[in-house]
Write a protein that holds these residues in place. Sequence first.
Motif, short mmCIF file in Angstrom:
data_model
loop_
_atom_site.label_atom_id
_atom_site.label_comp_id
_atom_site.label_asym_id
_atom_site.label_seq_id
_atom_site.Cartn_x
_atom_site.Cartn_y
_atom_site.Cartn_z
N VAL A 19 11.46 -4.20 5.95
CA VAL A 19 12.32 -5.29 5.50
C VAL A 19 13.21 -4.77 4.38
CG1 VAL A 19 12.43 -7.61 4.55
CG2 VAL A 19 10.59 -7.00 6.13
N PHE A 20 14.51 -4.66 4.65
CA PHE A 20 15.49 -4.22 3.68
C PHE A 20 16.20 -5.44 3.08
CE2 PHE A 20 14.75 -0.62 6.40
CZ PHE A 20 14.83 0.48 5.55
N ASP A 21 17.05 -5.17 2.11
CA ASP A 21 17.79 -6.27 1.48
C ASP A 21 18.68 -7.00 2.48
OD1 ASP A 21 16.64 -5.63 -0.93
OD2 ASP A 21 18.35 -4.49 -1.68
N ASP A 22 19.12 -6.27 3.53
CA ASP A 22 20.01 -6.89 4.52
C ASP A 22 19.30 -7.25 5.81
OD1 ASP A 22 19.54 -4.32 5.29
OD2 ASP A 22 21.62 -3.81 5.74
N GLY A 23 17.98 -7.27 5.80
CA GLY A 23 17.23 -7.68 6.98
C GLY A 23 16.23 -6.64 7.46
N THR A 24 15.55 -6.95 8.55
CA THR A 24 14.53 -6.05 9.11
C THR A 24 15.20 -5.02 10.01
OG1 THR A 24 12.87 -7.82 9.09
CG2 THR A 24 12.44 -5.92 10.50
N ARG A 25 14.84 -3.74 9.77
CA ARG A 25 15.46 -2.66 10.54
C ARG A 25 14.40 -1.62 10.89
NH1 ARG A 25 20.55 -0.88 7.07
NH2 ARG A 25 21.20 0.10 9.03
N MET A 26 14.56 -0.99 12.04
CA MET A 26 13.65 0.06 12.46
C MET A 26 13.97 1.37 11.73
SD MET A 26 11.13 1.15 14.34
CE MET A 26 10.89 -0.10 15.63
N VAL A 27 12.94 1.99 11.17
CA VAL A 27 13.09 3.28 10.51
C VAL A 27 12.33 4.32 11.33
CG1 VAL A 27 12.75 4.62 8.40
CG2 VAL A 27 13.21 2.16 8.27
N VAL A 28 12.98 5.43 11.65
CA VAL A 28 12.34 6.52 12.37
C VAL A 28 12.26 7.72 11.43
CG1 VAL A 28 12.40 8.03 14.38
CG2 VAL A 28 13.29 5.69 14.55
N VAL A 29 11.03 8.12 11.12
CA VAL A 29 10.81 9.30 10.27
C VAL A 29 10.47 10.46 11.18
CG1 VAL A 29 9.48 10.29 8.37
CG2 VAL A 29 9.98 7.84 8.40
N ARG A 30 11.41 11.38 11.37
CA ARG A 30 11.17 12.56 12.19
C ARG A 30 10.76 13.73 11.31
NH1 ARG A 30 15.59 10.22 15.16
NH2 ARG A 30 14.87 9.56 17.21
N ASP A 31 10.00 14.66 11.89
CA ASP A 31 9.46 15.80 11.14
C ASP A 31 8.78 15.30 9.87
OD1 ASP A 31 8.84 18.40 10.51
OD2 ASP A 31 10.78 18.84 9.61
N PRO A 32 7.79 14.39 9.98
CA PRO A 32 7.23 13.70 8.81
C PRO A 32 6.44 14.60 7.87
CG PRO A 32 5.97 13.16 10.78
CD PRO A 32 7.18 13.92 11.24
N PHE A 33 6.13 15.83 8.27
CA PHE A 33 5.40 16.74 7.38
C PHE A 33 6.24 17.96 7.05
CE2 PHE A 33 2.46 14.74 10.43
CZ PHE A 33 1.84 13.86 9.57
N GLY A 34 7.56 17.82 7.20
CA GLY A 34 8.41 18.98 7.04
C GLY A 34 8.84 19.26 5.62
N GLN A 35 8.67 18.30 4.71
CA GLN A 35 9.10 18.50 3.35
C GLN A 35 7.98 19.09 2.51
OE1 GLN A 35 12.17 18.08 2.46
NE2 GLN A 35 12.86 17.15 4.36
N ALA A 36 8.35 19.85 1.51
CA ALA A 36 7.36 20.51 0.65
C ALA A 36 7.02 19.65 -0.56
CB ALA A 36 7.89 21.86 0.19
N VAL A 37 6.84 18.37 -0.35
CA VAL A 37 6.48 17.45 -1.42
C VAL A 37 5.27 16.64 -0.99
CG1 VAL A 37 7.25 15.53 -2.85
CG2 VAL A 37 8.89 17.28 -2.16
N GLY A 38 4.18 16.66 -1.76
CA GLY A 38 2.99 15.89 -1.43
C GLY A 38 2.89 14.65 -2.28
N MET A 39 1.81 13.90 -2.11
CA MET A 39 1.63 12.67 -2.85
C MET A 39 1.22 12.93 -4.28
SD MET A 39 -0.30 10.09 -0.31
CE MET A 39 -0.58 9.02 -1.72
N GLY A 40 0.45 14.00 -4.50
CA GLY A 40 -0.13 14.17 -5.83
C GLY A 40 -1.49 13.54 -5.87
N ASP A 41 -2.37 14.08 -6.70
CA ASP A 41 -3.75 13.63 -6.71
C ASP A 41 -3.96 12.28 -7.38
OD1 ASP A 41 -4.90 17.01 -7.25
OD2 ASP A 41 -4.57 15.89 -5.39
N ASP A 42 -3.01 11.88 -8.23
CA ASP A 42 -3.22 10.64 -8.97
C ASP A 42 -2.21 9.58 -8.57
OD1 ASP A 42 -1.02 11.89 -9.97
OD2 ASP A 42 -1.52 11.60 -12.08
N ALA A 43 -1.71 9.69 -7.32
CA ALA A 43 -0.67 8.76 -6.90
C ALA A 43 -1.24 7.37 -6.67
CB ALA A 43 -0.03 9.26 -5.60
#
Length: 227
Positions: free
Chosen positions: A85-109
């Motif tokens: 749900v965005f400010d302008d309504g509900t929209r489909m989001v497609v996350v491709r290559d979801p593990f491709g970035q070198a950023v993790g959550m962190g241990d205390d997230a």
Amino acid sequence: MRLTPTDRDRLLIFTAAELARTRRKRGLRLNVPEATALIADTVCEAARDGARLMEAAAIGAAVLTAADVLPGVADIVREVKVEAVFDDGTRMVVVRDPFGQAVGMGDDAPGAVLAAPHQPITPTGMITLSVTNTSEVPISITSHFHFFEVNPRLSFDRAAAYGMRLGIPAGAAVRFAPGGTIDVPLLPIGGARVAIGFAGLVDGPLDAVGAKQAALARAREQGYLGL
């Protein structure tokens, strides 16, 4: 409390994501349902916080790396789809290559974490164009659409956009509000550089002799702006 089916689905994603966070904090690597739920929940919370579609997709792609999940998960989960749900309504989001970035959550997230912004990188061949939506309705353009051939009511330097696509995460999109002007990054289309379909202005190799001139002529005949 009365909940709609959409509300129930959202709570199910959140519950599964909370389980994933708890196990992640214990040092466990996530399985397919856990990783999928965590990415989907992060996207939904980013949208709730006011992020645009492409920003939410990028945040979802950055929340986990291959090191955060069990062996084989990254091979199975090639994309994550979720309605947010965005400010302008509900929209489909497609996350491709979801593990491709070198950023993790962190241990205390705590809760739904928004990934830290990346350092600016200017890929080879990137340009920036100022684009104005002259129509009375919003226009959304996805990441790999040949930008030269986008909606005729978008006004920008069409010739400069020939052979280019949006420089945003795969599957994301840019939304142009009616009457609005924004600057967008464009990258050269890679691979074999063949444009088939789209608006039919090219329908062949982008770099063939005379292809650009012919496409420009077709665009002028059809009333595309920016020529």
